[in-house]
Design a protein around this motif. Structure first.
Motif, PDB file in Angstrom:
ATOM      1  N   SER A 189       0.832  -1.195   0.000  1.00 51.77           N
ATOM      2  CA  SER A 189       0.000   0.000   0.000  1.00 51.77           C
ATOM      3  C   SER A 189       0.873   1.254   0.000  1.00 51.77           C
ATOM      4  CB  SER A 189      -0.901   0.016   1.235  1.00 51.77           C
ATOM      5  OG  SER A 189      -1.565   1.257   1.369  1.00 51.77           O
ATOM      6  N   ARG A 190       0.404   2.301  -0.666  1.00 55.89           N
ATOM      7  CA  ARG A 190       1.120   3.578  -0.684  1.00 55.89           C
ATOM      8  C   ARG A 190       0.770   4.456   0.510  1.00 55.89           C
ATOM      9  NH1 ARG A 190      -0.150   6.321  -6.319  1.00 55.89           N
ATOM     10  NH2 ARG A 190       1.123   7.961  -5.346  1.00 55.89           N
ATOM     11  N   THR A 191      -0.227   4.051   1.309  1.00 59.37           N
ATOM     12  CA  THR A 191      -0.703   4.926   2.369  1.00 59.37           C
ATOM     13  C   THR A 191      -0.379   4.442   3.776  1.00 59.37           C
ATOM     14  OG1 THR A 191      -2.874   3.845   2.347  1.00 59.37           O
ATOM     15  CG2 THR A 191      -2.596   5.778   0.936  1.00 59.37           C
ATOM     16  N   ALA A 192       0.010   3.166   3.918  1.00 60.45           N
ATOM     17  CA  ALA A 192       0.356   2.632   5.240  1.00 60.45           C
ATOM     18  C   ALA A 192       1.348   1.497   5.060  1.00 60.45           C
ATOM     19  CB  ALA A 192      -0.894   2.145   5.975  1.00 60.45           C
ATOM     20  N   ALA A 193       2.472   1.578   5.760  1.00 63.27           N
ATOM     21  CA  ALA A 193       3.551   0.602   5.569  1.00 63.27           C
ATOM     22  C   ALA A 193       3.120  -0.816   5.881  1.00 63.27           C
ATOM     23  CB  ALA A 193       4.752   0.997   6.436  1.00 63.27           C
ATOM     24  N   GLU A 194       2.224  -0.982   6.860  1.00 63.01           N
ATOM     25  CA  GLU A 194       1.830  -2.331   7.276  1.00 63.01           C
ATOM     26  C   GLU A 194       0.646  -2.869   6.468  1.00 63.01           C
ATOM     27  OE1 GLU A 194      -0.604   0.540   9.756  1.00 63.01           O
ATOM     28  OE2 GLU A 194       1.426   0.425   8.909  1.00 63.01           O
ATOM     29  N   ALA A 195       0.038  -2.043   5.643  1.00 61.11           N
ATOM     30  CA  ALA A 195      -1.147  -2.448   4.884  1.00 61.11           C
ATOM     31  C   ALA A 195      -0.755  -3.083   3.555  1.00 61.11           C
ATOM     32  CB  ALA A 195      -2.046  -1.242   4.650  1.00 61.11           C
ATOM     33  N   ARG A 196      -1.687  -3.850   2.995  1.00 64.79           N
ATOM     34  CA  ARG A 196      -1.487  -4.482   1.701  1.00 64.79           C
ATOM     35  C   ARG A 196      -2.789  -4.431   0.902  1.00 64.79           C
ATOM     36  NH1 ARG A 196       2.762  -4.065   3.618  1.00 64.79           N
ATOM     37  NH2 ARG A 196       4.524  -5.543   3.682  1.00 64.79           N
ATOM     38  N   ILE A 197      -2.657  -4.575  -0.408  1.00 65.31           N
ATOM     39  CA  ILE A 197      -3.818  -4.689  -1.292  1.00 65.31           C
ATOM     40  C   ILE A 197      -3.827  -6.111  -1.836  1.00 65.31           C
ATOM     41  CG2 ILE A 197      -4.965  -3.816  -3.353  1.00 65.31           C
ATOM     42  CD1 ILE A 197      -3.197  -1.232  -2.925  1.00 65.31           C
ATOM     43  N   LEU A 198      -4.938  -6.798  -1.667  1.00 64.41           N
ATOM     44  CA  LEU A 198      -5.070  -8.174  -2.157  1.00 64.41           C
ATOM     45  C   LEU A 198      -5.800  -8.160  -3.499  1.00 64.41           C
ATOM     46  CD1 LEU A 198      -6.172  -9.952   1.152  1.00 64.41           C
ATOM     47  CD2 LEU A 198      -3.859  -9.447   0.335  1.00 64.41           C
ATOM     48  N   ARG A 199      -5.151  -8.722  -4.516  1.00 62.05           N
ATOM     49  CA  ARG A 199      -5.786  -8.861  -5.839  1.00 62.05           C
ATOM     50  C   ARG A 199      -6.075 -10.353  -6.023  1.00 62.05           C
ATOM     51  NH1 ARG A 199      -4.515  -8.952 -11.764  1.00 62.05           N
ATOM     52  NH2 ARG A 199      -5.870  -7.405 -12.758  1.00 62.05           N
ATOM     53  N   ILE A 200      -7.334 -10.688  -5.911  1.00 64.82           N
ATOM     54  CA  ILE A 200      -7.754 -12.078  -5.803  1.00 64.82           C
ATOM     55  C   ILE A 200      -8.514 -12.516  -7.044  1.00 64.82           C
ATOM     56  CG2 ILE A 200      -9.306 -13.620  -4.508  1.00 64.82           C
ATOM     57  CD1 ILE A 200      -8.475 -12.113  -2.004  1.00 64.82           C
ATOM     58  N   SER A 201      -8.224 -13.734  -7.495  1.00 63.31           N
ATOM     59  CA  SER A 201      -8.899 -14.297  -8.661  1.00 63.31           C
ATOM     60  C   SER A 201      -9.059 -15.810  -8.480  1.00 63.31           C
ATOM     61  CB  SER A 201      -8.115 -13.994  -9.936  1.00 63.31           C
ATOM     62  OG  SER A 201      -6.810 -14.554  -9.864  1.00 63.31           O
ATOM     63  N   ASP A 202      -9.760 -16.433  -9.410  1.00 68.33           N
ATOM     64  CA  ASP A 202      -9.926 -17.892  -9.431  1.00 68.33           C
ATOM     65  C   ASP A 202     -10.496 -18.415  -8.111  1.00 68.33           C
ATOM     66  OD1 ASP A 202      -8.740 -17.874 -11.994  1.00 68.33           O
ATOM     67  OD2 ASP A 202      -6.743 -17.979 -11.100  1.00 68.33           O
ATOM     68  N   VAL A 203     -11.560 -17.797  -7.647  1.00 76.92           N
ATOM     69  CA  VAL A 203     -12.138 -18.155  -6.343  1.00 76.92           C
ATOM     70  C   VAL A 203     -13.066 -19.370  -6.497  1.00 76.92           C
ATOM     71  CG1 VAL A 203     -13.533 -17.350  -4.397  1.00 76.92           C
ATOM     72  CG2 VAL A 203     -12.044 -15.743  -5.632  1.00 76.92           C
ATOM     73  N   GLU A 204     -12.855 -20.365  -5.667  1.00 80.57           N
ATOM     74  CA  GLU A 204     -13.710 -21.540  -5.624  1.00 80.57           C
ATOM     75  C   GLU A 204     -13.945 -21.926  -4.172  1.00 80.57           C
ATOM     76  OE1 GLU A 204     -15.202 -22.953  -8.050  1.00 80.57           O
ATOM     77  OE2 GLU A 204     -14.171 -22.084  -9.797  1.00 80.57           O
ATOM     78  N   ARG A 205     -15.166 -22.379  -3.886  1.00 79.20           N
ATOM     79  CA  ARG A 205     -15.483 -22.827  -2.538  1.00 79.20           C
ATOM     80  C   ARG A 205     -14.824 -24.195  -2.282  1.00 79.20           C
ATOM     81  NH1 ARG A 205     -19.735 -20.896   0.377  1.00 79.20           N
ATOM     82  NH2 ARG A 205     -20.772 -20.179  -1.524  1.00 79.20           N
ATOM     83  N   ARG A 206     -14.173 -24.348  -1.136  1.00 82.64           N
ATOM     84  CA  ARG A 206     -13.527 -25.612  -0.807  1.00 82.64           C
ATOM     85  C   ARG A 206     -14.560 -26.654  -0.409  1.00 82.64           C
ATOM     86  NH1 ARG A 206      -7.934 -25.424   2.329  1.00 82.64           N
ATOM     87  NH2 ARG A 206      -7.840 -27.332   1.113  1.00 82.64           N
ATOM     88  N   SER A 207     -14.263 -27.891  -0.732  1.00 80.69           N
ATOM     89  CA  SER A 207     -15.148 -28.985  -0.349  1.00 80.69           C
ATOM     90  C   SER A 207     -15.090 -29.180   1.161  1.00 80.69           C
ATOM     91  CB  SER A 207     -14.737 -30.282  -1.038  1.00 80.69           C
ATOM     92  OG  SER A 207     -14.782 -30.137  -2.450  1.00 80.69           O
ATOM     93  N   PRO A 208     -16.214 -29.527   1.786  1.00 83.00           N
ATOM     94  CA  PRO A 208     -16.225 -29.747   3.247  1.00 83.00           C
ATOM     95  C   PRO A 208     -15.269 -30.856   3.651  1.00 83.00           C
ATOM     96  CG  PRO A 208     -18.453 -29.631   2.342  1.00 83.00           C
ATOM     97  CD  PRO A 208     -17.528 -29.686   1.176  1.00 83.00           C
TER      98      PRO A 208
END
Length: 208
Positions: A189-208
């Protein structure tokens, strides 16, 4: 120089003027409606404007050109992104009627083309209004595992999720991976040293 002030000087004059209109409206409405944390107002350009604008390079380059902001609140990040880039389609989803009224006021005053959708993502009529979505953004909306469950019904194979997170981002990732499979790119992140931006793709629900 504070990062927000540097950002203010770096953007085009037209963008700066529109953001200044936004700022004035927010400060005026904040007296009657709780739009943002009062503690964040002195650093508004860093905490809200720059923090939102830094997501622009991460948006999906897809045919739909549609970005959905879930739980938009006072318009962060969706309204800022729309002000900076009028070529994309932006939908701002917000359940609070007073905040929706504020978002429409900002859009009118700044000449920004956005769709303000009053409601919750759980509602079928809201979901129907959002398809197709190339990018979904959400800021300070919910923990990652819960957030993925919220947006999963509107995800398509090409959809990216852009979620800014604070210093506990790793624990959120670990908790989410117990329920979901996904790819996550972690961006500083450009605004806080400890922060991050998550760019997430290919989301699937895990099997129980």
């Amino acid at each position: 120089m504070e990062p927000g002030e540097a950002f203010r000087r770096d953007v085009s004059r037209e963008t700066r003027e529109r953001l200044e209109i936004y700022e004035a409206l927010l400060r005026r409405r904040q007296r009657r409606t709780n739009l943002v944390s009062a503690a964040s107002l002195p650093a508004l350009w860093t905490r809200h404007f720059l923090d939102s604008a830094q997501l622009a390079p991460l948006l999906a380059d897809d045919a739909s050109g549609h970005t959905v902001d879930v739980g938009s609140g006072a318009g962060f990040p969706g309204m800022v992104l729309a002000i900076m880039d009028g070529a994309r389609r932006y939908s701002l989803v917000e359940a609070n009627g007073k905040r929706c009224a504020f978002l429409r006021e900002v859009a009118d005053a700044t000449g920004t083309a956005v769709s303000v959708i009053e409601g919750r993502l759980e509602a079928p009529e809201v979901r129907a209004a959002l398809a197709p979505a190339g990018t979904i953004v959400a800021r300070a909306c919910a923990p990652l595992a819960q957030l993925l469950g919220l947006v999963f019904p509107v995800l398509e194979p090409h959809t990216y999720c852009i979620f800014p997170k604070g210093r506990r981002y790793r624990s959120e990732l670990d908790a989410a991976r117990r329920r979901w499979d996904f790819r996550a790119d972690i961006v500083p992140s450009r605004t806080a040293a400890e922060a991050r931006i998550l760019r997430i793709s290919d989301v699937e629900r895990r099997s129980p």
